[in-house]
Design a protein around this motif. Structure first.
Motif, PDB file in Angstrom:
ATOM      1  N   ARG A  14      16.311   9.734  -0.701  1.00 41.19           N
ATOM      2  CA  ARG A  14      17.837   9.609   0.540  1.00 41.19           C
ATOM      3  C   ARG A  14      18.929  10.057  -0.357  1.00 41.19           C
ATOM      4  NH1 ARG A  14      20.561   6.159   1.961  1.00 41.19           N
ATOM      5  NH2 ARG A  14      20.229   4.705   1.277  1.00 41.19           N
ATOM      6  N   LEU A  15      18.775   8.768  -1.730  1.00 38.07           N
ATOM      7  CA  LEU A  15      19.966   8.654  -2.203  1.00 38.07           C
ATOM      8  C   LEU A  15      20.271  10.349  -2.874  1.00 38.07           C
ATOM      9  CD1 LEU A  15      18.539   4.945  -4.175  1.00 38.07           C
ATOM     10  CD2 LEU A  15      20.695   5.756  -2.454  1.00 38.07           C
ATOM     11  N   LEU A  16      19.629  10.602  -3.304  1.00 39.77           N
ATOM     12  CA  LEU A  16      19.356  11.671  -4.140  1.00 39.77           C
ATOM     13  C   LEU A  16      20.652  12.876  -3.525  1.00 39.77           C
ATOM     14  CD1 LEU A  16      16.746  12.264  -6.355  1.00 39.77           C
ATOM     15  CD2 LEU A  16      19.109  11.795  -6.958  1.00 39.77           C
ATOM     16  N   THR A  17      20.342  12.927  -2.134  1.00 42.98           N
ATOM     17  CA  THR A  17      20.744  13.797  -0.980  1.00 42.98           C
ATOM     18  C   THR A  17      22.260  13.171  -0.961  1.00 42.98           C
ATOM     19  OG1 THR A  17      18.357  14.242   0.118  1.00 42.98           O
ATOM     20  CG2 THR A  17      20.259  15.071   1.632  1.00 42.98           C
ATOM     21  N   GLU A  18      22.198  12.184  -0.484  1.00 42.99           N
ATOM     22  CA  GLU A  18      24.435  11.662  -0.215  1.00 42.99           C
ATOM     23  C   GLU A  18      24.535  11.957  -1.985  1.00 42.99           C
ATOM     24  OE1 GLU A  18      23.198   7.282   0.781  1.00 42.99           O
ATOM     25  OE2 GLU A  18      22.618   7.609   2.352  1.00 42.99           O
ATOM     26  N   THR A  19      23.727  11.853  -2.841  1.00 40.80           N
ATOM     27  CA  THR A  19      25.102  11.937  -3.795  1.00 40.80           C
ATOM     28  C   THR A  19      24.805  13.372  -3.944  1.00 40.80           C
ATOM     29  OG1 THR A  19      23.760  10.395  -5.188  1.00 40.80           O
ATOM     30  CG2 THR A  19      25.373  12.034  -6.689  1.00 40.80           C
ATOM     31  N   ALA A  20      24.428  14.139  -3.316  1.00 38.80           N
ATOM     32  CA  ALA A  20      24.257  16.052  -3.985  1.00 38.80           C
ATOM     33  C   ALA A  20      25.849  15.898  -2.248  1.00 38.80           C
ATOM     34  CB  ALA A  20      23.292  16.267  -3.688  1.00 38.80           C
ATOM     35  N   VAL A  21      25.668  15.450  -1.517  1.00 36.81           N
ATOM     36  CA  VAL A  21      26.451  15.830  -0.061  1.00 36.81           C
ATOM     37  C   VAL A  21      27.835  15.311  -0.998  1.00 36.81           C
ATOM     38  CG1 VAL A  21      27.216  14.928   1.675  1.00 36.81           C
ATOM     39  CG2 VAL A  21      25.104  15.524   1.302  1.00 36.81           C
ATOM     40  N   ARG A  22      28.177  14.544  -1.651  1.00 40.50           N
ATOM     41  CA  ARG A  22      29.463  13.534  -1.725  1.00 40.50           C
ATOM     42  C   ARG A  22      29.884  14.942  -3.029  1.00 40.50           C
ATOM     43  NH1 ARG A  22      26.616   8.477  -1.117  1.00 40.50           N
ATOM     44  NH2 ARG A  22      25.932   8.040  -3.334  1.00 40.50           N
ATOM     45  N   GLU A  23      29.410  14.993  -3.619  1.00 47.05           N
ATOM     46  CA  GLU A  23      29.908  16.019  -4.852  1.00 47.05           C
ATOM     47  C   GLU A  23      30.119  17.523  -4.519  1.00 47.05           C
ATOM     48  OE1 GLU A  23      26.534  16.292  -8.037  1.00 47.05           O
ATOM     49  OE2 GLU A  23      26.387  14.023  -8.514  1.00 47.05           O
ATOM     50  N   VAL A  24      29.395  17.657  -4.202  1.00 49.80           N
ATOM     51  CA  VAL A  24      29.858  18.889  -3.084  1.00 49.80           C
ATOM     52  C   VAL A  24      31.334  18.789  -2.427  1.00 49.80           C
ATOM     53  CG1 VAL A  24      29.375  20.690  -0.901  1.00 49.80           C
ATOM     54  CG2 VAL A  24      27.734  19.920  -2.209  1.00 49.80           C
ATOM     55  N   GLN A  25      31.251  17.818  -1.022  1.00 46.39           N
ATOM     56  CA  GLN A  25      32.553  17.669  -0.972  1.00 46.39           C
ATOM     57  C   GLN A  25      33.747  17.006  -2.239  1.00 46.39           C
ATOM     58  OE1 GLN A  25      31.335  13.792   1.447  1.00 46.39           O
ATOM     59  NE2 GLN A  25      30.690  14.920   3.086  1.00 46.39           N
ATOM     60  N   ARG A  26      34.070  16.595  -2.694  1.00 46.58           N
ATOM     61  CA  ARG A  26      34.164  16.305  -3.772  1.00 46.58           C
ATOM     62  C   ARG A  26      35.013  18.124  -4.267  1.00 46.58           C
ATOM     63  NH1 ARG A  26      31.343  12.635  -7.047  1.00 46.58           N
ATOM     64  NH2 ARG A  26      31.321  11.517  -5.775  1.00 46.58           N
ATOM     65  N   GLU A  27      33.679  18.835  -4.499  1.00 50.68           N
ATOM     66  CA  GLU A  27      34.136  19.522  -5.234  1.00 50.68           C
ATOM     67  C   GLU A  27      35.062  20.710  -4.350  1.00 50.68           C
ATOM     68  OE1 GLU A  27      30.438  21.566  -6.431  1.00 50.68           O
ATOM     69  OE2 GLU A  27      30.042  20.244  -8.364  1.00 50.68           O
ATOM     70  N   ALA A  28      35.014  20.601  -3.143  1.00 49.74           N
ATOM     71  CA  ALA A  28      35.456  21.365  -2.069  1.00 49.74           C
ATOM     72  C   ALA A  28      37.010  20.940  -2.007  1.00 49.74           C
ATOM     73  CB  ALA A  28      34.655  21.230  -0.661  1.00 49.74           C
ATOM     74  N   HIS A  29      36.792  19.592  -1.934  1.00 45.02           N
ATOM     75  CA  HIS A  29      37.984  19.232  -2.002  1.00 45.02           C
ATOM     76  C   HIS A  29      39.039  19.282  -3.172  1.00 45.02           C
ATOM     77  CE1 HIS A  29      41.368  16.304  -0.476  1.00 45.02           C
ATOM     78  NE2 HIS A  29      41.315  15.508  -1.747  1.00 45.02           N
ATOM     79  N   ALA A  30      38.732  19.626  -4.466  1.00 41.27           N
ATOM     80  CA  ALA A  30      39.356  19.827  -5.264  1.00 41.27           C
ATOM     81  C   ALA A  30      39.676  21.319  -5.603  1.00 41.27           C
ATOM     82  CB  ALA A  30      38.364  19.499  -6.599  1.00 41.27           C
TER      83      ALA A  30
ATOM     84  N   GLN B 223       1.042  -1.339   0.374  1.00 41.86           N
ATOM     85  CA  GLN B 223       0.078   0.132  -0.029  1.00 41.86           C
ATOM     86  C   GLN B 223       0.844   1.452  -0.010  1.00 41.86           C
ATOM     87  OE1 GLN B 223      -2.306  -1.055   3.458  1.00 41.86           O
ATOM     88  NE2 GLN B 223      -3.359  -2.154   2.730  1.00 41.86           N
ATOM     89  N   HIS B 224       2.226   1.208   0.681  1.00 45.18           N
ATOM     90  CA  HIS B 224       2.837   2.761   0.789  1.00 45.18           C
ATOM     91  C   HIS B 224       4.425   2.395  -0.301  1.00 45.18           C
ATOM     92  CE1 HIS B 224      -0.521   3.475   3.372  1.00 45.18           C
ATOM     93  NE2 HIS B 224      -0.288   2.195   4.486  1.00 45.18           N
ATOM     94  N   TRP B 225       4.034   1.770  -0.968  1.00 45.29           N
ATOM     95  CA  TRP B 225       5.455   1.613  -1.706  1.00 45.29           C
ATOM     96  C   TRP B 225       6.131   2.953  -1.852  1.00 45.29           C
ATOM     97  CZ3 TRP B 225       5.737   2.025  -6.815  1.00 45.29           C
ATOM     98  CH2 TRP B 225       5.132   2.241  -7.754  1.00 45.29           C
ATOM     99  N   ARG B 226       4.517   3.624  -3.478  1.00 46.72           N
ATOM    100  CA  ARG B 226       5.228   4.521  -3.932  1.00 46.72           C
ATOM    101  C   ARG B 226       5.891   5.690  -2.441  1.00 46.72           C
ATOM    102  NH1 ARG B 226       0.006   3.630  -6.011  1.00 46.72           N
ATOM    103  NH2 ARG B 226       0.896   3.205  -8.537  1.00 46.72           N
ATOM    104  N   VAL B 227       5.541   5.969  -1.170  1.00 53.13           N
ATOM    105  CA  VAL B 227       6.204   6.563  -0.442  1.00 53.13           C
ATOM    106  C   VAL B 227       7.572   6.334  -0.263  1.00 53.13           C
ATOM    107  CG1 VAL B 227       6.072   7.077   2.268  1.00 53.13           C
ATOM    108  CG2 VAL B 227       4.242   7.437   0.892  1.00 53.13           C
ATOM    109  N   LEU B 228       6.998   4.882   0.363  1.00 54.04           N
ATOM    110  CA  LEU B 228       8.757   4.551   0.775  1.00 54.04           C
ATOM    111  C   LEU B 228      10.198   4.320  -0.929  1.00 54.04           C
ATOM    112  CD1 LEU B 228       8.285   0.830   1.946  1.00 54.04           C
ATOM    113  CD2 LEU B 228       8.493   2.659   3.383  1.00 54.04           C
TER     114      LEU B 228
END
Length: 58
Positions: free
Chosen positions: A34-50, A22-27
């Motif tokens: 969550r995955l997009l947020t984690e990806t965005a955080v990693r990209e910002v960290q990589r850019e800052a490191h570079a 019943q709730h698979w769409r919400v999940l």
């Protein structure tokens, strides 16, 4: 016996599976966010490191 095992789920397991159905769409959307947020955080960290290494060597 012909090698087949029979599994009978408990009422709690049935209710859990029904709630997933019943709730698979919400999940799905929560996990995607969550995955997009984690990806965005990693990209910002990589850019800052570079940027740090560009500034420190240049």
């Amino acid at each position: 016996m012909n090698g087949f095992l029979m599994y009978i789920p408990s009422q709690r397991e049935i209710e859990f599976l029904l709630s997933l159905h019943q709730h698979w769409r919400v999940l799905y959307w929560r996990e995607l966010a969550r995955l997009l947020t984690e990806t965005a955080v990693r990209e910002v960290q990589r850019e800052a490191h570079a940027a740090f290494w560009r500034e420190s060597t240049g």
